[in-house]
Design a protein around this motif. Structure first.
Motif, mmCIF file in Angstrom:
data_model
loop_
_atom_site.group_PDB
_atom_site.id
_atom_site.type_symbol
_atom_site.label_atom_id
_atom_site.label_comp_id
_atom_site.label_asym_id
_atom_site.label_seq_id
_atom_site.Cartn_x
_atom_site.Cartn_y
_atom_site.Cartn_z
ATOM 1 N N TYR B 46 0.835 -1.206 0.000
ATOM 2 C CA TYR B 46 0.000 0.000 0.000
ATOM 3 C C TYR B 46 0.873 1.260 0.000
ATOM 4 C CZ TYR B 46 -4.482 -2.388 0.829
ATOM 5 O OH TYR B 46 -5.625 -3.139 0.711
ATOM 6 N N ILE B 111 -5.335 4.761 -6.009
ATOM 7 C CA ILE B 111 -4.981 5.326 -4.703
ATOM 8 C C ILE B 111 -5.293 4.285 -3.626
ATOM 9 C CG2 ILE B 111 -5.348 7.757 -5.339
ATOM 10 C CD1 ILE B 111 -8.014 6.000 -3.337
ATOM 11 N N ILE B 112 -4.849 4.583 -2.394
ATOM 12 C CA ILE B 112 -5.256 3.771 -1.248
ATOM 13 C C ILE B 112 -6.235 4.614 -0.436
ATOM 14 C CG2 ILE B 112 -4.463 2.497 0.799
ATOM 15 C CD1 ILE B 112 -3.276 1.436 -1.839
ATOM 16 N N ALA B 113 -7.403 4.085 -0.158
ATOM 17 C CA ALA B 113 -8.392 4.816 0.637
ATOM 18 C C ALA B 113 -7.856 4.950 2.067
ATOM 19 C CB ALA B 113 -9.722 4.076 0.630
ATOM 20 N N THR B 114 -7.666 6.189 2.546
ATOM 21 C CA THR B 114 -7.101 6.413 3.886
ATOM 22 C C THR B 114 -7.820 7.530 4.627
ATOM 23 O OG1 THR B 114 -5.505 7.869 2.836
ATOM 24 C CG2 THR B 114 -4.713 5.661 3.372
ATOM 25 N N PRO B 115 -8.894 7.367 5.337
ATOM 26 C CA PRO B 115 -9.643 6.119 5.396
ATOM 27 C C PRO B 115 -10.587 5.933 4.212
ATOM 28 C CG PRO B 115 -10.636 7.737 6.855
ATOM 29 C CD PRO B 115 -9.407 8.377 6.291
ATOM 30 N N THR B 116 -10.849 7.000 3.444
ATOM 31 C CA THR B 116 -11.741 6.877 2.286
ATOM 32 C C THR B 116 -11.022 7.440 1.064
ATOM 33 O OG1 THR B 116 -12.657 9.062 2.666
ATOM 34 C CG2 THR B 116 -13.799 7.220 3.723
ATOM 35 N N ALA B 117 -11.631 7.296 -0.097
ATOM 36 C CA ALA B 117 -11.038 7.859 -1.304
ATOM 37 C C ALA B 117 -11.099 9.389 -1.253
ATOM 38 C CB ALA B 117 -11.749 7.319 -2.543
ATOM 39 N N ILE B 123 -2.733 11.473 4.165
ATOM 40 C CA ILE B 123 -1.682 10.611 4.714
ATOM 41 C C ILE B 123 -0.493 10.480 3.744
ATOM 42 C CG2 ILE B 123 -1.163 8.225 5.439
ATOM 43 C CD1 ILE B 123 -3.769 8.319 7.055
ATOM 44 N N LEU B 145 2.109 3.810 9.002
ATOM 45 C CA LEU B 145 0.753 3.529 8.494
ATOM 46 C C LEU B 145 -0.036 2.670 9.488
ATOM 47 C CD1 LEU B 145 1.315 2.884 4.673
ATOM 48 C CD2 LEU B 145 0.299 4.899 5.772
ATOM 49 N N PHE B 146 0.649 1.753 10.156
ATOM 50 C CA PHE B 146 -0.058 0.967 11.180
ATOM 51 C C PHE B 146 -0.482 1.857 12.348
ATOM 52 C CE2 PHE B 146 1.941 -2.704 9.051
ATOM 53 C CZ PHE B 146 0.826 -3.518 8.934
ATOM 54 N N ALA B 148 -1.196 5.036 12.102
ATOM 55 C CA ALA B 148 -2.350 5.791 11.570
ATOM 56 C C ALA B 148 -3.594 4.903 11.551
ATOM 57 C CB ALA B 148 -2.038 6.293 10.156
ATOM 58 N N GLY B 149 -3.408 3.645 11.181
ATOM 59 C CA GLY B 149 -4.527 2.709 11.122
ATOM 60 C C GLY B 149 -5.135 2.456 12.496
ATOM 61 N N GLY B 152 -7.196 5.475 13.321
ATOM 62 C CA GLY B 152 -8.392 5.470 12.480
ATOM 63 C C GLY B 152 -9.390 4.407 12.918
ATOM 64 N N MET B 178 -5.361 11.045 12.024
ATOM 65 C CA MET B 178 -4.530 9.847 11.841
ATOM 66 C C MET B 178 -3.101 10.223 11.438
ATOM 67 S SD MET B 178 -7.483 7.746 9.755
ATOM 68 C CE MET B 178 -6.446 6.503 9.014
#
Lengths: 229, 310
Positions: B46, B111-117, B123, B145-146, B148-149, B152, B178
């Motif tokens: 990701y 893209i990667i949804a972070t948290p959404t598109a 991030i 990222l973990f 941030a996850g 979130g 996040m």
């Protein structure tokens, strides 16, 4: 807990622009393809609510077509999915869904295979790319596609569900969620089971061997076909 | 997961002398039964995709399907490289990168949804620009990222992360929180400082409505991602400096829930209020609809129903 997993917060990997209007739509299309068991030759897709209002700008039509073609949510080919469908001579028609839908972002797919068989899916995109299927082939059953899911079409007879679960128990396969619906008493019925592990071919053969079982289909958004290439 | 609140998350981190990232990785492995190496490898994949989205947004033409957006990331990058940005080079570089990813998203790029598109730029904007500036390894960023996850995860389960449910505070706001908390950890701050940064960041977006023009993830979503990246840097700095969120961060999250639940539907991604319904917002929407044939109702019978309903 609505969100159970770090990758439901960071992820999915997807082509934009909207996790619910694009990534979720790809997944609904994929489930339709898996339920039919092959690539459709034609599809009638009804869009409801926000899907119908903003599909064009969000590429919801491209995303649903991409799912029917077997693309993953982050497949760059999604942007040209309708052209690719035309090249493969798949006829896709989009219409406006009428009546009640379970969610503002809902699509109903009516798919036909080359041999004339058909499949129908009513699915909602519930946010962040997550989906909920509300109806399959006219049965009121649910699944998210996040887990390996067995869809069993069978006759509504005493003992069918016990036979199904006995075989799963015998193979030490755990059921996380299960739902059953029938067209009427003693008519056709559908049982949907979300499993904690991917069912093997042996297990599927045994399930298909139960008398009164008409068809067994596996749905899994995390299967190899549904993953990015 | 063993934590439901930010307080519990910080407590586990403190008691077990583990980073937020480590707590998240261990809990994810325990919850899903997937081996740790696979979990880390997926997040590393990701992160690669996030860097690729930044690169694409800064070097390729990104025009959305609607034609409403594209090209702003390059303008800001040009200011950073050839001008004197008022907010300083690091801030405006993070802003350019965040805009880049959001523009890639609007143009149907990956893209990667972070948290959404809708909030996917913040991030990567903060992470990729900070990695370049501080010379961090990819492994360090993946840990971030973990972290941030984990933050979130708490916000999502105690409030919202979708604009349709809780307004833009839930999407862009969550992403800023996040990114801010994760940046504190990436820079060596404590779990407690990270949690304060989350609270400080979230306070600044409480009440932010979701009012996209024509219902599309473009206006104002893209600029909010650019400005959000700058806010995340600022909130992380406050946390690292020792500024405390007087209202505990978990309580701020509960206010996000309260405000989101009370938000009128016109301000929750329907395009029926806010910027979408300004004279210009309406004009842009009409322009997009011009010449576009509305979808036919699904059947003649259904068409009758529509006529009757009208």
């Amino acid at each position: 807990m609505r969100f159970k997993n770090v990758f439901s917060i960071i992820g999915p990997s997807m082509v934009g622009p909207s996790s619910s209007h694009t990534a979720g739509a790809v997944r609904i299309g994929l489930i339709g393809r898996q339920l039919l068991g092959e690539e459709p030759v034609s599809a009638k897709i009804a869009l409801y609510g926000s899907f119908a209002e903003t599909y064009w700008g969000h590429g919801t039509d491209l995303a649903l077509a991409g799912g029917l073609l077997g693309y993953a949510t982050d497949d760059a080919r999604i942007a040209e999915a309708l052209e690719e469908a035309a090249r493969r001579e798949i006829e896709i028609v989009f219409v406006k869904g009428v009546g009640m839908a379970p969610h503002p972002n809902t699509a109903k797919l009516e798919l036909t295979a080359a041999d004339g068989r058909s499949a129908q899916v009513l699915g909602a995109s519930i946010g962040g790319g997550n989906i909920m299927i509300h109806e399959m082939n006219g049965f009121d059953v649910r699944c998210s596609g996040e887990y390996p899911t067995i869809v069993v079409l069978h006759h509504d007879r005493p003992g069918v569900i016990a036979s199904l679960t006995a075989i799963l128990s015998d193979s030490e396969t755990n059921i996380g969620y299960m739902g059953v619906d029938r067209k009427g008493r003693s008519a056709e019925a559908m049982t949907v089971m979300e499993l904690d592990s991917v069912p093997g071919q042996d297990l599927l053969q045994r399930l298909r061997g139960i008398s009164d079982v008409i068809e067994v289909i596996v749905i899994n958004l995390n299967s190899r076909e549904a993953q990015s290439q | 997961m063993r934590f439901r609140t930010l307080k519990e998350l910080a407590a586990i981190s403190l008691e077990e002398s583990k980073t937020l990232a480590e707590v998240m990785i261990e809990d994810q492995a325990a919850e899903t039964g997937v081996p740790r190496e696979e979990i880390v490898a997926q997040m590393a994949d990701y992160y690669e995709k996030m860097k690729e989205a930044v690169r694409r947004g800064l070097t390729e033409q990104t025009v959305s399907r609607s034609g409403l957006s594209g090209g702003d990331a390059v303008k800001v990058l040009d200011l950073v490289e050839n001008g004197t940005p008022s907010s300083g080079d690091p801030s405006s570089r993070a802003m350019a990168y965040a805009l880049a990813v959001s523009e890639v998203n609007a143009s149907m790029g990956r893209i990667i949804a972070t948290p959404t598109a809708g909030s996917c730029g913040i991030i990567p904007g903060v992470f990729v620009s900070s990695q370049e500036r501080f010379g961090w390894s990819d492994e360090h960023m993946v840990n971030g990222l973990f972290a941030a996850g984990a933050i979130g995860y708490v916000i999502a389960n105690n409030s919202f992360i979708s604009g349709a449910e809780g307004g833009c505070q839930a999407e862009v706001g969550s992403a800023i929180g996040m990114a801010a908390g994760a940046l504190v950890e990436l820079r060596g701050g404590s779990a407690e400082q990270a949690m304060h940064a989350v609270g400080l960041a979230l306070k600044n977006t409480l009440g932010l409505i979701c009012d996209p023009v024509a219902g599309l993830v473009e206006i104002p979503c893209i600029v909010r991602n650019g400005l959000g990246a700058v806010n995340a840097l600022a909130a992380a700095d406050m946390g690292l400096a020792g500024v405390r969120s007087a209202i505990p961060s978990d309580e701020v999250v509960s206010v996000m829930l309260e405000v989101g639940a009370a938000m009128p539907s016109g301000h929750r991604e329907t395009g029926q209020g806010g910027l979408a319904q300004t004279p210009t917002g309406r004009k842009l929407t009409e322009g997009l609809m011009k010449g576009r044939k509305p979808l036919e109702p699904e059947s003649e019978e259904a068409a009758e129903t529509v006529k009757t309903a009208e």
